[in-house]
Write a protein that holds these residues in place. Structure first.
Motif, PDB file in Angstrom:
ATOM      1  N   ASP A   1      59.482  88.349  10.415  1.00 33.38           N
ATOM      2  CA  ASP A   1      58.446  88.839  11.390  1.00 33.38           C
ATOM      3  C   ASP A   1      58.911  90.465  11.639  1.00 33.38           C
ATOM      4  O   ASP A   1      58.509  91.423  11.992  1.00 33.38           O
ATOM      5  CB  ASP A   1      58.382  87.962  12.349  1.00 33.38           C
ATOM      6  N   ARG A   2      60.714  90.146  11.599  1.00 34.75           N
ATOM      7  CA  ARG A   2      61.020  91.106  11.875  1.00 34.75           C
ATOM      8  C   ARG A   2      61.223  92.072  11.171  1.00 34.75           C
ATOM      9  O   ARG A   2      61.617  93.061  10.944  1.00 34.75           O
ATOM     10  CB  ARG A   2      63.122  91.175  12.490  1.00 34.75           C
TER      11      ARG A   2
ATOM     12  N   ARG B   1      58.606  93.151   9.154  1.00 41.85           N
ATOM     13  CA  ARG B   1      57.420  94.105   8.927  1.00 41.85           C
ATOM     14  C   ARG B   1      57.433  95.125  10.242  1.00 41.85           C
ATOM     15  O   ARG B   1      56.676  94.739  11.661  1.00 41.85           O
ATOM     16  CB  ARG B   1      56.422  93.187   9.767  1.00 41.85           C
TER      17      ARG B   1
ATOM     18  N   THR C   1      60.846  82.306   9.705  1.00 42.42           N
ATOM     19  CA  THR C   1      59.804  82.799  10.381  1.00 42.42           C
ATOM     20  C   THR C   1      60.326  83.887  10.751  1.00 42.42           C
ATOM     21  O   THR C   1      59.724  85.064  10.930  1.00 42.42           O
ATOM     22  CB  THR C   1      59.104  82.456  10.917  1.00 42.42           C
ATOM     23  N   ASP C   2      61.107  83.939  12.268  1.00 40.82           N
ATOM     24  CA  ASP C   2      61.783  85.145  12.672  1.00 40.82           C
ATOM     25  C   ASP C   2      62.313  86.333  11.665  1.00 40.82           C
ATOM     26  O   ASP C   2      61.557  87.378  12.367  1.00 40.82           O
ATOM     27  CB  ASP C   2      62.567  84.693  13.902  1.00 40.82           C
TER      28      ASP C   2
END
Length: 146
Positions: free
Chosen positions: A136-137, A139, A132-133
């Motif tokens: 997130d990066r 976005r 998920t990290d």
């Protein structure tokens, strides 16, 4: 302008910290330089009186402009048919820049490398299971929901 991707799918039931998502949007290196390249190509071709580019400009206009006047929501796939003509305009601008400035080859190589890397980086949004990290990066814009 590739400001909001079409979000198709997000997996459920994966391990904590893992996700799988499918989103559809264009390569930022191609799409964000595309319209400026079309405008630059029109200006360059007009100054040089290169009539051969008229076919590309006409084809782009017939594929792109009608969707600009649609009042309802439009999606990226409405614009896919214009992308080849946008890329041809980018190639034309690159060709003209390299003829005028031979050292522009380094900038062109850099641009093509960035476009290739962004393809690889964003390919993870094709349903692959990733952290998920990582997602997130990716976005970069607040409107990018996936």
């Amino acid at each position: 302008m590739d400001l909001q991707p079409v979000w198709f799918y997000t997996a459920s039931g994966l391990l904590p910290g893992r996700t799988s998502t499918i989103a559809s949007f264009g390569n930022p290196a191609i799409w964000w330089t595309g319209l400026p390249a079309v405008i630059a190509a029109v200006i360059i071709a007009a100054r040089k009186r290169e009539r051969r580019m008229a076919v590309i400009f006409t084809a782009f206009a017939f594929q792109y402009l009608p969707w600009m006047f649609v009042t309802r929501l439009t999606f990226i796939y409405h614009f896919f048919s214009a992308v080849p003509f946008m890329i041809l305009c980018q190639v034309y601008v690159i060709q003209q820049a390299m003829e005028r400035w031979p050292k522009a080859r380094w900038a062109v190589s850099g641009y093509l490398t960035v476009a290739g890397l962004l393809f690889i980086i964003f390919y993870q949004l094709s349903g692959m299971e990733v952290s998920t990290d990582y997602i997130d990066r990716l976005r970069w814009l607040k409107s990018w929901i996936f």
